[in-house]
Design a protein around this motif. Structure first.
Motif, PDB file in Angstrom:
ATOM      1  N   LEU A 149      -3.407  37.618 -15.264  1.00 38.59           N
ATOM      2  CA  LEU A 149      -4.250  36.418 -15.226  1.00 38.59           C
ATOM      3  C   LEU A 149      -4.026  35.621 -16.507  1.00 38.59           C
ATOM      4  CD1 LEU A 149      -6.488  34.625 -14.066  1.00 38.59           C
ATOM      5  CD2 LEU A 149      -8.153  36.194 -15.125  1.00 38.59           C
ATOM      6  N   ASP A 150      -3.465  34.440 -16.393  1.00 40.14           N
ATOM      7  CA  ASP A 150      -3.175  33.605 -17.554  1.00 40.14           C
ATOM      8  C   ASP A 150      -4.483  33.183 -18.228  1.00 40.14           C
ATOM      9  OD1 ASP A 150      -1.508  32.274 -19.308  1.00 40.14           O
ATOM     10  OD2 ASP A 150      -1.283  30.495 -18.047  1.00 40.14           O
ATOM     11  N   GLY A 151      -4.600  33.479 -19.516  1.00 35.54           N
ATOM     12  CA  GLY A 151      -5.830  33.155 -20.239  1.00 35.54           C
ATOM     13  C   GLY A 151      -6.892  34.221 -20.151  1.00 35.54           C
ATOM     14  N   GLY A 152      -6.723  35.187 -19.253  1.00 37.80           N
ATOM     15  CA  GLY A 152      -7.601  36.340 -19.170  1.00 37.80           C
ATOM     16  C   GLY A 152      -9.066  36.022 -18.918  1.00 37.80           C
ATOM     17  N   TRP A 153      -9.918  36.872 -19.459  1.00 37.73           N
ATOM     18  CA  TRP A 153     -11.357  36.758 -19.253  1.00 37.73           C
ATOM     19  C   TRP A 153     -11.891  35.418 -19.748  1.00 37.73           C
ATOM     20  CZ3 TRP A 153     -15.252  38.025 -16.564  1.00 37.73           C
ATOM     21  CH2 TRP A 153     -16.565  37.932 -17.053  1.00 37.73           C
ATOM     22  N   GLN A 154     -11.353  34.917 -20.843  1.00 37.33           N
ATOM     23  CA  GLN A 154     -11.824  33.638 -21.369  1.00 37.33           C
ATOM     24  C   GLN A 154     -11.566  32.506 -20.375  1.00 37.33           C
ATOM     25  OE1 GLN A 154     -10.130  35.941 -23.019  1.00 37.33           O
ATOM     26  NE2 GLN A 154     -11.418  36.480 -24.772  1.00 37.33           N
ATOM     27  N   ALA A 155     -10.421  32.535 -19.704  1.00 40.51           N
ATOM     28  CA  ALA A 155     -10.128  31.512 -18.706  1.00 40.51           C
ATOM     29  C   ALA A 155     -11.066  31.636 -17.514  1.00 40.51           C
ATOM     30  CB  ALA A 155      -8.672  31.623 -18.255  1.00 40.51           C
ATOM     31  N   TRP A 156     -11.384  32.863 -17.132  1.00 43.58           N
ATOM     32  CA  TRP A 156     -12.311  33.073 -16.007  1.00 43.58           C
ATOM     33  C   TRP A 156     -13.690  32.517 -16.342  1.00 43.58           C
ATOM     34  CZ3 TRP A 156     -11.482  34.565 -11.115  1.00 43.58           C
ATOM     35  CH2 TRP A 156     -12.601  34.909 -10.341  1.00 43.58           C
ATOM     36  N   GLU A 157     -14.169  32.823 -17.531  1.00 42.54           N
ATOM     37  CA  GLU A 157     -15.475  32.302 -17.943  1.00 42.54           C
ATOM     38  C   GLU A 157     -15.459  30.780 -18.029  1.00 42.54           C
ATOM     39  OE1 GLU A 157     -18.216  35.045 -20.617  1.00 42.54           O
ATOM     40  OE2 GLU A 157     -16.306  34.614 -21.628  1.00 42.54           O
ATOM     41  N   ALA A 158     -14.428  30.233 -18.655  1.00 38.17           N
ATOM     42  CA  ALA A 158     -14.344  28.784 -18.818  1.00 38.17           C
ATOM     43  C   ALA A 158     -14.258  28.068 -17.484  1.00 38.17           C
ATOM     44  CB  ALA A 158     -13.135  28.425 -19.687  1.00 38.17           C
ATOM     45  N   GLY A 159     -13.719  28.734 -16.474  1.00 39.14           N
ATOM     46  CA  GLY A 159     -13.604  28.129 -15.146  1.00 39.14           C
ATOM     47  C   GLY A 159     -14.892  28.140 -14.362  1.00 39.14           C
ATOM     48  N   GLY A 160     -15.944  28.757 -14.916  1.00 45.09           N
ATOM     49  CA  GLY A 160     -17.239  28.769 -14.238  1.00 45.09           C
ATOM     50  C   GLY A 160     -17.298  29.663 -13.018  1.00 45.09           C
ATOM     51  N   HIS A 161     -16.477  30.689 -12.987  1.00 46.69           N
ATOM     52  CA  HIS A 161     -16.426  31.580 -11.826  1.00 46.69           C
ATOM     53  C   HIS A 161     -17.514  32.645 -11.903  1.00 46.69           C
ATOM     54  CE1 HIS A 161     -12.656  29.612 -10.963  1.00 46.69           C
ATOM     55  NE2 HIS A 161     -12.138  30.003 -12.113  1.00 46.69           N
ATOM     56  N   PRO A 162     -17.808  33.312 -10.782  1.00 47.87           N
ATOM     57  CA  PRO A 162     -18.852  34.345 -10.777  1.00 47.87           C
ATOM     58  C   PRO A 162     -18.529  35.489 -11.738  1.00 47.87           C
ATOM     59  CG  PRO A 162     -18.257  33.720  -8.536  1.00 47.87           C
ATOM     60  CD  PRO A 162     -17.258  33.066  -9.435  1.00 47.87           C
ATOM     61  N   ILE A 163     -19.588  36.099 -12.264  1.00 48.19           N
ATOM     62  CA  ILE A 163     -19.454  37.207 -13.202  1.00 48.19           C
ATOM     63  C   ILE A 163     -20.302  38.372 -12.712  1.00 48.19           C
ATOM     64  CG2 ILE A 163     -19.982  37.986 -15.555  1.00 48.19           C
ATOM     65  CD1 ILE A 163     -19.391  35.134 -16.505  1.00 48.19           C
ATOM     66  N   ALA A 164     -19.735  39.567 -12.740  1.00 51.82           N
ATOM     67  CA  ALA A 164     -20.475  40.791 -12.419  1.00 51.82           C
ATOM     68  C   ALA A 164     -20.801  41.510 -13.725  1.00 51.82           C
ATOM     69  CB  ALA A 164     -19.653  41.693 -11.499  1.00 51.82           C
ATOM     70  N   ARG A 165     -21.887  42.270 -13.721  1.00 57.42           N
ATOM     71  CA  ARG A 165     -22.301  42.978 -14.936  1.00 57.42           C
ATOM     72  C   ARG A 165     -22.686  44.414 -14.595  1.00 57.42           C
ATOM     73  NH1 ARG A 165     -22.576  38.851 -18.517  1.00 57.42           N
ATOM     74  NH2 ARG A 165     -23.095  36.784 -17.676  1.00 57.42           N
ATOM     75  N   GLY A 166     -22.698  45.251 -15.639  1.00 58.69           N
ATOM     76  CA  GLY A 166     -23.014  46.651 -15.445  1.00 58.69           C
ATOM     77  C   GLY A 166     -21.851  47.412 -14.832  1.00 58.69           C
ATOM     78  N   ASP A 167     -22.135  48.594 -14.294  1.00 59.37           N
ATOM     79  CA  ASP A 167     -21.088  49.417 -13.707  1.00 59.37           C
ATOM     80  C   ASP A 167     -20.735  49.001 -12.299  1.00 59.37           C
ATOM     81  OD1 ASP A 167     -20.584  50.963 -15.892  1.00 59.37           O
ATOM     82  OD2 ASP A 167     -22.010  52.519 -15.354  1.00 59.37           O
ATOM     83  N   GLU A 168     -21.471  48.053 -11.758  1.00 56.68           N
ATOM     84  CA  GLU A 168     -21.128  47.563 -10.429  1.00 56.68           C
ATOM     85  C   GLU A 168     -19.899  46.671 -10.488  1.00 56.68           C
ATOM     86  OE1 GLU A 168     -22.633  48.288  -7.468  1.00 56.68           O
ATOM     87  OE2 GLU A 168     -23.830  49.745  -8.571  1.00 56.68           O
ATOM     88  N   THR A 169     -19.032  46.792  -9.508  1.00 60.43           N
ATOM     89  CA  THR A 169     -17.850  45.932  -9.460  1.00 60.43           C
ATOM     90  C   THR A 169     -18.210  44.526  -8.994  1.00 60.43           C
ATOM     91  OG1 THR A 169     -17.319  46.464  -7.162  1.00 60.43           O
ATOM     92  CG2 THR A 169     -16.426  47.922  -8.864  1.00 60.43           C
ATOM     93  N   GLY A 170     -19.358  44.390  -8.354  1.00 63.96           N
ATOM     94  CA  GLY A 170     -19.701  43.097  -7.772  1.00 63.96           C
ATOM     95  C   GLY A 170     -19.226  42.983  -6.344  1.00 63.96           C
ATOM     96  N   GLY A 171     -18.560  44.017  -5.877  1.00 66.73           N
ATOM     97  CA  GLY A 171     -18.050  44.006  -4.511  1.00 66.73           C
ATOM     98  C   GLY A 171     -18.816  44.947  -3.597  1.00 66.73           C
ATOM     99  N   GLY A 172     -19.924  45.487  -4.076  1.00 62.36           N
ATOM    100  CA  GLY A 172     -20.746  46.323  -3.226  1.00 62.36           C
ATOM    101  C   GLY A 172     -20.491  47.805  -3.392  1.00 62.36           C
ATOM    102  N   ALA A 173     -19.600  48.195  -4.300  1.00 64.35           N
ATOM    103  CA  ALA A 173     -19.320  49.616  -4.530  1.00 64.35           C
ATOM    104  C   ALA A 173     -19.289  49.854  -6.020  1.00 64.35           C
ATOM    105  CB  ALA A 173     -17.981  50.005  -3.896  1.00 64.35           C
ATOM    106  N   THR A 174     -19.620  51.070  -6.417  1.00 60.93           N
ATOM    107  CA  THR A 174     -19.554  51.379  -7.834  1.00 60.93           C
ATOM    108  C   THR A 174     -18.126  51.610  -8.239  1.00 60.93           C
ATOM    109  OG1 THR A 174     -19.723  53.767  -7.558  1.00 60.93           O
ATOM    110  CG2 THR A 174     -21.790  52.532  -7.637  1.00 60.93           C
ATOM    111  N   SER A 175     -17.879  51.514  -9.545  1.00 60.11           N
ATOM    112  CA  SER A 175     -16.522  51.682 -10.045  1.00 60.11           C
ATOM    113  C   SER A 175     -16.003  53.089  -9.827  1.00 60.11           C
ATOM    114  CB  SER A 175     -16.475  51.341 -11.540  1.00 60.11           C
ATOM    115  OG  SER A 175     -17.347  52.188 -12.256  1.00 60.11           O
ATOM    116  N   ALA A 176     -16.914  54.037  -9.537  1.00 61.01           N
ATOM    117  CA  ALA A 176     -16.482  55.422  -9.352  1.00 61.01           C
ATOM    118  C   ALA A 176     -16.016  55.685  -7.920  1.00 61.01           C
ATOM    119  CB  ALA A 176     -17.619  56.368  -9.705  1.00 61.01           C
ATOM    120  N   THR A 177     -16.241  54.733  -6.997  1.00 61.73           N
ATOM    121  CA  THR A 177     -15.916  54.990  -5.603  1.00 61.73           C
ATOM    122  C   THR A 177     -15.029  53.887  -5.023  1.00 61.73           C
ATOM    123  OG1 THR A 177     -17.972  53.900  -4.931  1.00 61.73           O
ATOM    124  CG2 THR A 177     -18.014  56.299  -5.195  1.00 61.73           C
TER     125      THR A 177
END
Length: 299
Positions: free
Chosen positions: A129-157
């Motif tokens: 991803l060109d620009g990485g996390w900073q580019a994602w934030e600057a683009g105003g895109h959705p952000i997930a927090r905590g151990d949740e991936t934001g896709g409905g499953a935990t990072s362990a599964t």
């Protein structure tokens, strides 16, 4: 190596945002923490998982380059695991046959480039991803927090499936080859991707001795990025590289302190169409361990 889902080795935030949720696309945060050395020999590194948990691209998982994605038995940090071990670690993160990976980080892109190079080395289609996390934030895109991936499953599964590593030759170079090239005993061009202070020895080093491998050229990896952490436009990138490295200088062996910034330079050269590049995995951490291996200070 190629994948119809990926446009090339680099994608932008708008491209990725439009494809989040594609079952064939795996997004991995490769962030690691490597503070600047306070004195020679001051090597400190740790996983970036806590930073990932504070905020990440929805659906992404953290790929630990300090842990299971490095060979813990090697004599230097960040060593690439054997292909089967690498594939097993990636499989646990949801990478499987038929999937493609987009890697990103919050550290200027070098960690994502390192993961990209590792993925390429076992023939997993990948992009950064060109620009990485900073580019994602600057683009105003959705952000997930905590151990949740934001896709409905935990990072362990993560969804898992078989991942068959297909090693590519010429991706990695060992110390004996580097020694022979440095001595002029075999063809090749050594290129150091450290910042100028690391190359000339004027800055403290994480390793046992300062300087660069004799015969090396200096091409700082971070100098190939703009002020936002994105790669320079193609023409400017070619000009920057061309002041150091000529087309006839081949093959190109890239190194740095631990094979991380070198991967960023490898991505830049790949963007310019060069195929004659390889990465010295042990880099200066391995090279500097033996006092009989020479290091040069100054420019």
């Amino acid at each position: 190596m190629t994948d119809p889902l990926l446009p090339g080795p680099l994608v932008d935030d708008a491209w990725l945002a439009a494809r989040l949720g594609d079952p064939g696309l795996i997004v991995l945060d490769a962030t690691a923490l490597l503070p600047s050395p306070r004195h020679d020999g001051d090597h400190r590194s740790r996983s970036g998982r806590a930073e990932w948990a504070e905020g990440h691209i929805p659906g992404s998982r953290h790929a630990d380059l300090t842990g299971e994605l490095s060979d813990q038995g090697a004599r230097y940090h960040f060593a690439v695991p054997a292909p089967e071990a690498l594939a097993a670690a990636l499989q646990r993160l949801g990478v499987r046959d038929g999937s493609a990976v987009v890697a990103y980080d919050s550290g200027g892109g070098i960690w994502a480039a390192r993961l990209w190079w590792m993925l390429r080395s076992i023939s997993v289609p990948a992009a950064v991803l060109d620009g990485g996390w900073q580019a994602w934030e600057a683009g105003g895109h959705p952000i997930a927090r905590g151990d949740e991936t934001g896709g409905g499953a935990t990072s362990a599964t993560p969804v898992t499936g078989p991942l068959t590593p297909v090693p590519r030759s010429g991706m990695w170079t060992g110390i004996e080859t580097v020694r022979a090239v440095s001595r002029g005993e075999r063809p090749g061009t050594l290129v150091c991707a450290l910042p100028p202070g690391g190359f000339d020895g004027s800055a403290p080093t994480r390793y046992s001795r300062r300087g660069h491998i004799p015969g090396s050229l200096s091409l700082p990896g971070r100098g190939l990025l703009d002020g936002t952490g994105r790669f320079l436009p193609a023409a400017e990138l070619a000009e920057r590289v061309g002041t150091v490295l000529k087309d006839e200088e081949s093959p190109v062996i890239l190194y740095c302190g631990g094979g991380i910034s070198a991967a960023g330079a490898a991505l830049a050269l790949t963007l310019l169409g060069r195929q004659d590049i390889t990465l010295y995995d042990g880099s200066l951490e391995e090279w500097s361990q033996d006092p009989s291996r020479p290091l040069v200070t100054g420019t």
